[in-house]
Design a protein around this motif. Structure first.
Motif, PDB file in Angstrom:
ATOM      1  N   ILE A   1      -6.134  12.431  13.528  1.00 37.94           N
ATOM      2  CA  ILE A   1      -4.791  12.737  13.074  1.00 37.94           C
ATOM      3  C   ILE A   1      -4.070  13.551  14.132  1.00 37.94           C
ATOM      4  O   ILE A   1      -4.702  14.204  14.956  1.00 37.94           O
ATOM      5  CB  ILE A   1      -4.811  13.542  11.764  1.00 37.94           C
ATOM      6  CG1 ILE A   1      -5.689  14.773  11.948  1.00 37.94           C
ATOM      7  CG2 ILE A   1      -5.291  12.706  10.631  1.00 37.94           C
ATOM      8  CD1 ILE A   1      -5.608  15.707  10.802  1.00 37.94           C
ATOM      9  N   VAL A   2      -2.770  13.481  14.117  1.00 36.13           N
ATOM     10  CA  VAL A   2      -1.956  14.324  14.979  1.00 36.13           C
ATOM     11  C   VAL A   2      -0.938  14.987  14.077  1.00 36.13           C
ATOM     12  O   VAL A   2      -0.157  14.309  13.406  1.00 36.13           O
ATOM     13  CB  VAL A   2      -1.237  13.479  16.057  1.00 36.13           C
ATOM     14  CG1 VAL A   2      -0.203  14.326  16.758  1.00 36.13           C
ATOM     15  CG2 VAL A   2      -2.227  12.965  17.048  1.00 36.13           C
ATOM     16  N   LEU A   3      -0.947  16.304  14.033  1.00 40.40           N
ATOM     17  CA  LEU A   3      -0.100  16.982  13.059  1.00 40.40           C
ATOM     18  C   LEU A   3       1.381  16.782  13.329  1.00 40.40           C
ATOM     19  O   LEU A   3       2.195  16.881  12.442  1.00 40.40           O
ATOM     20  CB  LEU A   3      -0.411  18.490  13.049  1.00 40.40           C
ATOM     21  CG  LEU A   3      -1.379  18.956  11.994  1.00 40.40           C
ATOM     22  CD1 LEU A   3      -0.880  18.634  10.613  1.00 40.40           C
ATOM     23  CD2 LEU A   3      -2.730  18.336  12.213  1.00 40.40           C
ATOM     24  N   GLY A   4       1.714  16.486  14.562  1.00 33.88           N
ATOM     25  CA  GLY A   4       3.119  16.306  14.890  1.00 33.88           C
ATOM     26  C   GLY A   4       3.755  15.194  14.093  1.00 33.88           C
ATOM     27  O   GLY A   4       4.890  15.310  13.647  1.00 33.88           O
ATOM     28  N   GLU A   5       3.004  14.097  13.889  1.00 31.19           N
ATOM     29  CA  GLU A   5       3.623  13.006  13.163  1.00 31.19           C
ATOM     30  C   GLU A   5       3.429  13.151  11.662  1.00 31.19           C
ATOM     31  O   GLU A   5       4.174  12.574  10.891  1.00 31.19           O
ATOM     32  CB  GLU A   5       3.105  11.656  13.634  1.00 31.19           C
ATOM     33  CG  GLU A   5       1.694  11.357  13.300  1.00 31.19           C
ATOM     34  CD  GLU A   5       1.349   9.927  13.682  1.00 31.19           C
ATOM     35  OE1 GLU A   5       2.258   9.205  14.122  1.00 31.19           O
ATOM     36  OE2 GLU A   5       0.194   9.562  13.535  1.00 31.19           O
ATOM     37  N   ILE A   6       2.471  13.951  11.243  1.00 30.46           N
ATOM     38  CA  ILE A   6       2.317  14.171   9.810  1.00 30.46           C
ATOM     39  C   ILE A   6       3.469  15.028   9.303  1.00 30.46           C
ATOM     40  O   ILE A   6       4.095  14.728   8.296  1.00 30.46           O
ATOM     41  CB  ILE A   6       0.983  14.859   9.510  1.00 30.46           C
ATOM     42  CG1 ILE A   6      -0.161  13.960   9.887  1.00 30.46           C
ATOM     43  CG2 ILE A   6       0.906  15.240   8.050  1.00 30.46           C
ATOM     44  CD1 ILE A   6      -1.497  14.556   9.585  1.00 30.46           C
ATOM     45  N   ASP A   7       3.754  16.092  10.011  1.00 30.16           N
ATOM     46  CA  ASP A   7       4.771  17.016   9.537  1.00 30.16           C
ATOM     47  C   ASP A   7       6.167  16.640  10.001  1.00 30.16           C
ATOM     48  O   ASP A   7       7.140  17.049   9.390  1.00 30.16           O
ATOM     49  CB  ASP A   7       4.488  18.427  10.057  1.00 30.16           C
ATOM     50  CG  ASP A   7       3.283  19.029   9.392  1.00 30.16           C
ATOM     51  OD1 ASP A   7       2.735  19.994   9.937  1.00 30.16           O
ATOM     52  OD2 ASP A   7       2.914  18.527   8.330  1.00 30.16           O
ATOM     53  N   ARG A   8       6.235  15.893  11.080  1.00 31.45           N
ATOM     54  CA  ARG A   8       7.535  15.563  11.680  1.00 31.45           C
ATOM     55  C   ARG A   8       8.389  16.820  11.821  1.00 31.45           C
ATOM     56  O   ARG A   8       9.519  16.866  11.409  1.00 31.45           O
ATOM     57  CB  ARG A   8       8.246  14.513  10.807  1.00 31.45           C
ATOM     58  CG  ARG A   8       7.741  13.130  11.087  1.00 31.45           C
ATOM     59  CD  ARG A   8       7.974  12.198   9.945  1.00 31.45           C
ATOM     60  NE  ARG A   8       6.938  12.380   8.948  1.00 31.45           N
ATOM     61  CZ  ARG A   8       7.129  12.326   7.643  1.00 31.45           C
ATOM     62  NH1 ARG A   8       8.307  12.098   7.176  1.00 31.45           N
ATOM     63  NH2 ARG A   8       6.146  12.501   6.802  1.00 31.45           N
TER      64      ARG A   8
END
Lengths: 378, 371, 159
Positions: A371-378
Motif C-alpha cells: 500500500i502507499v498511504l499517499g493514494e489511500i488518503d489523497r
C-alpha cells in the motif's frame, strides 16, 4: 485431557496494541489498532487519514492542466501511472485521437514505472520479513530507472510528464540505448533476487500459507492488482479492457498458483510482482522495437475545456485498478474529480485476512498488500 | 599454569602491603583488563560489522571519519574513526527515562547484562598460560555465567513501561532460555570424550589427539547445533525476534538511549566474542595452530620451522583468528537471512535441536567406545 | 451484455429509469437494495466487483447524487447507476453485499455528509473524528478555529 482454559479461574485480558502512525514497517503514516491475546491477533482496525491533503477539493479550483502535478503526489511511488490514468480520463472527455508515438512512449514509461514500483514493494517486503540486503539491492536498481526518468523530464520521483493530449517532452537522445542497457542488466539482477529471497527457506516459512486471501473475499472487498492476481483471479485491465495500445503487445498475466503453500498467500502476491517485472521487460522491448516517429505535441489542446458530461475511466497501475471519475460542466475547471485508489480497497481487506495470525504475520501481510498511504488518503 | 590473579598476588607479596589492599589490586587489575578487552572488542566489532554489511549490500560503509592520521575519504579504511566518534557521542547524550517507567530497574538492567558477559571472561583463557582465574570447572562456569544475561533483558523490557518492549522481553525470555539447552548438550560432548571440565584439559586432549570437530561426524553435528544455538542465544538474525527492527521498533531496547544503550551494545558484541571463543576452544582446537593438524608423521609437507608456531603469543593469534572467522560467519548470517517467527524459532529449538543434541550425546559416546 | 439488456433485467423494480444518452441507470434509494440484490445474484449479470462509489453535489448542497460503478469479471461488462437524494434522506448501505462499500460509504459520509442506514460503523474515515462540516459540499465554509488554532483565511502575505 481437556486443555481448554477455564475462563472462570484464569482471567485473560485482551491487549490493545497501537501500531502507531510512526512505525518502521507501516509503509507510511498508518495506524493499526490491534487487539491481541498474547501474540495472536483477534481484531485489526486500520485507521487512515493522516496523509489527507484534500486532493479532490483542490481539483475543483484548478484547471485541467494544473491538476497533473497533484495526481503525481497521490501515489508517489508510481507517479507516471497516476498521470497516465488522469490523462486518459481527460482524453475520453475531450475525445482526442493521440499520435502513435505518444502512445508508444507512454507505454514504455508506464512499464518502466511498474518495474520501479515493484522493486520498492519487493525490497520493503524483504525488509519487513527481516532480510535487509535485498532492499539495498532493489533500491540500487531502482536508481537506474530513476536516472532514465531524470534524463527524460528532469525529475526523479514526481514527474508531471504525461499530460492530457500528449507528453511534456519527447524522448531524450540516448533514451532507447540506455533503456536497452538497463533491461539487459536488470534481467541478470532478477536472477540474483530469486537466489537470495524467493527460494530462501526461511523466507518461504515466513510467507507461505500466511494471510491467505480467498478469491471471493478479495473480489468482494474490491481488491485489484497483484494482490488479487495472487489469489488466482486473472484480472488485469491491460488484457480484459485494453486502454492505450496494450492490445498490440504480447505478454502474460501472472497468477498465483499456490506454488509454495496455499493459493492467495503472501508468497503468491510477492511472486506475482516478481514475474510482472519480467513481463514488463517484454512489453518495453516490443514497444521500443516498433517505436514510430512523430510530434508528441501534435494533439495537445491549447485550452482544455471539455463539454458537459461525466466519465469514469479505469487504469491498471502498479497497485491495481485506478478509477478516475470526472464530472465536467463546460468550464476549464472540473466540477468534481474523484480518484478511486487501489490501495484504499487493498487495505480494507487487512481487517478480514489479518485475524488469527501473530503480530509478525500482520506485518508480513501488510507488506505483501503493497500500500502507499499517499493514494489511500489523497 | 598460574592465572593472572595468582601471579599478581605472588609478585606483590614481596612488598610489605596490607593484604586487603593486595586483594583489591588483584581484583581491580584483571577487572580493568577485561573491561578493556570488551571495549576494544566492541569498537572493532562494530566497525567490522558495518563494513561487512556494507560490502554485502553493495555500498561502502563509513568512509568519512578518520583517526590518528588515517584520513577519511577514498580508501576503504576511510571510516576507521567512526566507532570512536559514535562512542563519544553516546557518552555525551542526554539520559532519558520515560515518566512512568520503573526507574531503579531500568537503570539496573544494562548492568546485569554487562555483568553476565564480564563474569564469563573471568574463566576464559586466551592462551596456554593467560587466564584471569584458573577454574577447574571451566566449561561449567562459562555456561552458567552466560545465563545471567537473560534477566537483564527481561528487566529492560518490563521496566520501560512500553508494550513493544514488553513483547521483546517476553520473546527474548523464551528464546534465550530455550536455546541454552542445546548449547549445554553440545558442550557436554567434549567433556564426555576428553574427561576434563577445565579448559586446559580440553585443549590438551585436542593437542594429543585431534581437533574435536574432527573426532567423529557426530561431533561435527554437535558443532553445527552449537553454532546455530549461539546465534540464537546472542539474539542475532535469523533469531533476532526480540529486537526485530521492522516489527517492534527496537524491541526491548526501545526506551534506552545514550550510555545505557552503549552498554547493551557492548554486551551484545562481548557475548558474540565469548561464544566464538568457546566454540574455537571446544571444537576447533583453541590456541593450537592448524599446522599441527596437517603435519602427518610420515610425510614431510611442512618445513620444520613452521611447527614451532606454538607458544603463548602465537596461541593468542590462533585463537583470535578462529574466533574472528566465526564472528564473520555470524555477521554473514545477519545480512543474508530473513528472521524466523517466534513459534518457528521455538519449534526449531525444541523439536529439532534438542532431540538431535540428545541423540548426539549417546552416539558420540558409542563412537568413543568403539574407536 | 449491453446496457439495454441489463436494464431490462431490472426494469421490473419500481423507480428504475434508463438515461440512454449518458448510459446511466437512475435508481431511487428505495429500490437500491432490490437492484443490488439482482446485480449480485443474477447469473447473467453477476456484478461481483463494486468498483467505486462517488458522491456528487448537484450544485446547491441540498441534492446529492451517488454514483455506483459495477463491473463483472466473468462477463466483462460494467454499468453505472445513480441515486439522487436530498439532504435528509438516508440511503440504504450496500456494505453487507459488497464489502468494498464499507469504506467507500464512510468516505462519502465524511466528505459529503450522506448518511447510509444499515452500515456497520458509519464514522469519519479521512478526517479526524471531531471535524465539523462536510468539505466537498459546494457551500462548505472552513471553520475559524480548530482545537484553538486559528485557520488562516487571508493568505496574501505568503503567496
Amino acid at each position: 485431557m481437556d486443555t481448554t482454559l477455564d475462563k472462570s479461574i484464569v482471567n485473560i485480558d485482551e491487549m490493545v496494541l497501537n501500531m502507531g502512525p510512526q512505525h518502521p514497517s507501516t509503509h507510511g503514516v498508518l495506524r493499526l489498532k490491534i487487539h491481541t491475546d498474547g501474540e495472536v491477533v483477534s481484531k485489526i482496525e486500520p485507521i487512515i487519514g493522516y496523509l489527507h491533503r484534500c486532493f479532490e477539493k483542490h481539483c475543483e479550483n484548478l484547471s485541467y492542466e494544473q491538476i497533473v502535478p497533484f495526481t503525481d503526489r497521490c501515489d508517489y511511488l508510481a507517479s507516471m501511472h497516476m498521470d497516465h490514468a488522469y490523462s486518459i480520463a481527460v482524453e475520453k472527455l475531450l475525445d482526442i485521437e493521440l499520435p502513435e508515438r505518444v502512445e508508444y512512449i507512454r507505454v514504455i514509461i508506464a512499464e518502466l514505472q511498474r518495474i520501479a514500483s515493484h522493486l520498492v514493494a519487493i525490497g520493503t517486503f524483504g525488509l519487513d520479513v527481516g532480510a535487509i540486503t535485498p532492499f539495498t539491492w532493489t533500491i540500487r536498481d531502482r536508481e537506474r530507472v530513476l536516472d532514465l526518468f531524470e534524463a527524460l523530464c528532469g525529475a526523479r520521483l514526481l514527474y508531471n510528464y504525461i499530460w492530457p493530449g500528449g507528453v511534456s517532452h519527447d524522448l531524450s537522445p540516448k533514451f532507447i540505448q540506455r533503456t536497452q542497457e538497463f533491461l539487459d542488466y536488470f534481467e541478470t539482477q532478477i536472477f540474483e533476487y530469486n537466489e537470495l529471497l524467493t527460494g530462501n527457506k526461511i523466507f518461504i516459512e515466513r510467507t507461505a500459507d500466511v494471510g491467505v486471501m480467498p478469491a471471493e473475499v478479495a473480489v468482494n472487498f474490491g481488491v485489484t492488482g497483484p494482490s488479487l492476481r495472487g489469489s488466482g483471479v486473472a484480472y488485469d485491465l491491460r488484457k480484459t479492457q485494453p486502454y492505450s495500445i496494450y492490445d498490440k503487445f504480447e505478454f502474460n498475466v501472472p497468477v498465483g498458483e499456490g506454488t509454495m503453500g496455499t493459493v492467495g498467500d503472501s508468497w503468491d502476491r510477492y511472486w506475482v510482482r516478481m514475474v510482472e517485472m519480467e513481463e514488463s521487460i517484454k512489453i518495453i522491448r516490443q514497444a521500443m522495437a516498433s517505436l514510430p516517429d512523430g510530434d508528441v505535441h501534435a494533439a495537445m489542446p491549447k485550452k482544455i475545456r471539455p463539454a458537459k458530461g461525466d466519465v469514469y475511466s479505469r487504469y491498471e497501475s502498479a497497485r491495481g485498478d485506478v478509477g478516475i471519475y470526472i464530472q465536467s460542466n463546460g468550464k476549464n475547471v472540473p466540477l468534481r474529480l474523484k480518484m478511486r485508489s487501489p490501495a484504499f480497497c487493498n487495505l480494507s481487506v487487512l481487517g478480514e485476512i489479518g485475524e488469527g495470525w501473530m503480530i509478525s504475520d500482520v506485518i508480513t501481510i501488510l507488506g505483501s498488500l503493497d500500500i502507499v498511504l499517499g493514494e489511500i488518503d489523497r | 599454569m598460574t592465572s593472572i590473579v595468582k601471579s599478581i598476588i605472588n609478585s606483590f607479596q614481596a612488598f610489605p602491603i596490607d593484604p586487603f589492599l593486595l586483594a583489591v589490586l588483584a581484583i581491580l587489575i584483571p577487572g580493568i583488563i577485561i573491561f578493556l578487552i570488551m571495549a576494544v572488542n566492541a569498537l572493532i566489532a562494530v566497525y567490522f560489522e558495518r563494513k561487512v554489511s556494507a560490502f554485502m549490500q553493495d555500498r561502502l560503509g563509513p568512509m568519512e571519519v578518520g583517526i590518528f592520521g588515517f584520513k577519511g575519504g577514498k580508501k576503504f579504511w576511510g571510516g576507521i574513526g567512526q566507532t570512536f566518534a559514535d562512542a563519544i557521542k553516546l557518552l555525551a547524550k542526554e539520559d532519558i527515562i520515560p515518566k512512568d517507567a520503573d526507574k531503579f530497574l531500568m537503570v539496573l538492567a544494562p548492568f546485569i547484562i554487562f555483568t553476565g558477559a564480564f563474569l564469563t571472561f573471568v574463566g576464559l583463557p586466551i592462551s596456554d598460560s593467560l587466564v584471569i582465574s584458573n577454574f577447574n570447572i571451566g566449561i561449567f562456569y562459562i555456561i552458567a555465567m552466560s545465563s545471567v544475561g537473560v534477566i537483564g533483558i527481561i528487566l529492560a523490557g518490563w521496566s520501560s513501561n512500553n508494550k513493544w518492549s514488553l513483547y521483546g522481553a517476553m520473546r527474548a525470555a523464551a528464546q534465550m532460555i530455550s536455546y541454552e539447552i542445546p548449547i549445554a548438550l553440545s558442550l557436554i560432548l567434549v567433556v564426555l570424550v576428553s574427561g576434563h571440565l577445565d579448559i586446559h584439559g580440553i585443549v590438551q586432549w585436542q593437542a594429543d589427539n585431534r581437533w574435536f570437530i574432527l573426532h567423529s561426524p557426530f561431533a561435527f553435528l554437535g558443532f553445527v547445533i552449537y553454532f546455530i544455538s549461539v546465534v540464537a542465544e546472542t539474539n542475532r538474525t535469523p533469531f533476532d525476534i526480540p529486537e526485530a527492527e521492522s516489527e517492534l521498533v527496537a524491541g526491548w531496547m526501545t526506551e534506552y538511549s545514550g550510555f545505557r544503550w552503549a552498554l547493551f551494545f557492548l554486551s551484545e558484541y562481548a557475548n558474540m566474542l565469548i561464544v566464538a571463543f568457546v566454540a574455537s576452544i571446544v571444537f576447533l582446537g583453541g590456541w593450537l595452530s592448524p599446522f599441527q593438524l596437517i603435519d602427518l608423521p610420515f610425510i614431510d609437507i611442512l618445513p620444520e620451522s613452521w611447527l614451532v608456531l606454538d607458544g603463548t603469543i602465537f596461541g593468542i593469534f590462533w585463537l583470535f583468528m578462529k574466533a574472528v572467522i566465526l564472528i564473520f560467519c555470524m555477521m554473514w548470517f545477519r545480512w543474508t537471512f530473513p528472521r524466523l517467527r517466534v513459534d518457528q524459532l521455538m519449534y526449531v529449538c525444541w523439536k529439532i535441536f534438542i532431540p538431535f543434541a540428545l541423540a548426539n550425546v549417546i552416539l558420540v559416546s558409542i563412537w568413543e567406545l568403539i574407536f | 451484455m449491453d446496457l439495454n439488456k441489463i436494464f431490462d433485467s431490472i426494469s421490473f423494480i419500481d423507480g428504475v429509469k434508463l438515461n440512454s444518452e449518458a448510459n446511466i441507470i437512475f435508481v431511487t434509494s428505495a429500490s437500491l437494495l432490490a437492484v443490488a440484490d439482482k446485480f449480485k445474484n443474477d447469473v447473467n449479470i453477476d456484478f461481483d466487483f463494486l468498483m467505486c462509489i462517488t458522491a456528487l453535489d448537484n450544485g446547491d448542497s441540498k441534492n446529492f447524487t451517488i454514483a455506483y460503478n459495477f463491473h463483472s469479471n466473468k462477463h466483462n461488462h460494467s454499468v453505472e447507476i445513480r441515486v439522487v437524494v436530498t439532504d435528509d434522506e438516508e440511503v440504504p448501505s450496500l456494505a453487507n453485499i459488497w464489502k468494498t462499500a464499507d469504506w467507500h460509504e464512510r468516505e462519502a459520509y465524511d466528505m459529503m455528509g450522506i448518511k447510509f442506514y444499515g452500515h456497520p460503523d458509519l464514522k469519519r474515515i479521512l478526517l479526524p473524528e471531531d471535524w465539523e462540516g462536510f468539505p466537498l459540499r459546494k457551500d462548505y465554509k472552513v471553520a475559524d478555529y480548530y482545537h484553538g488554532v486559528p485557520i488562516p483565511k487571508d493568505k496574501s502575505y505568503w503567496e
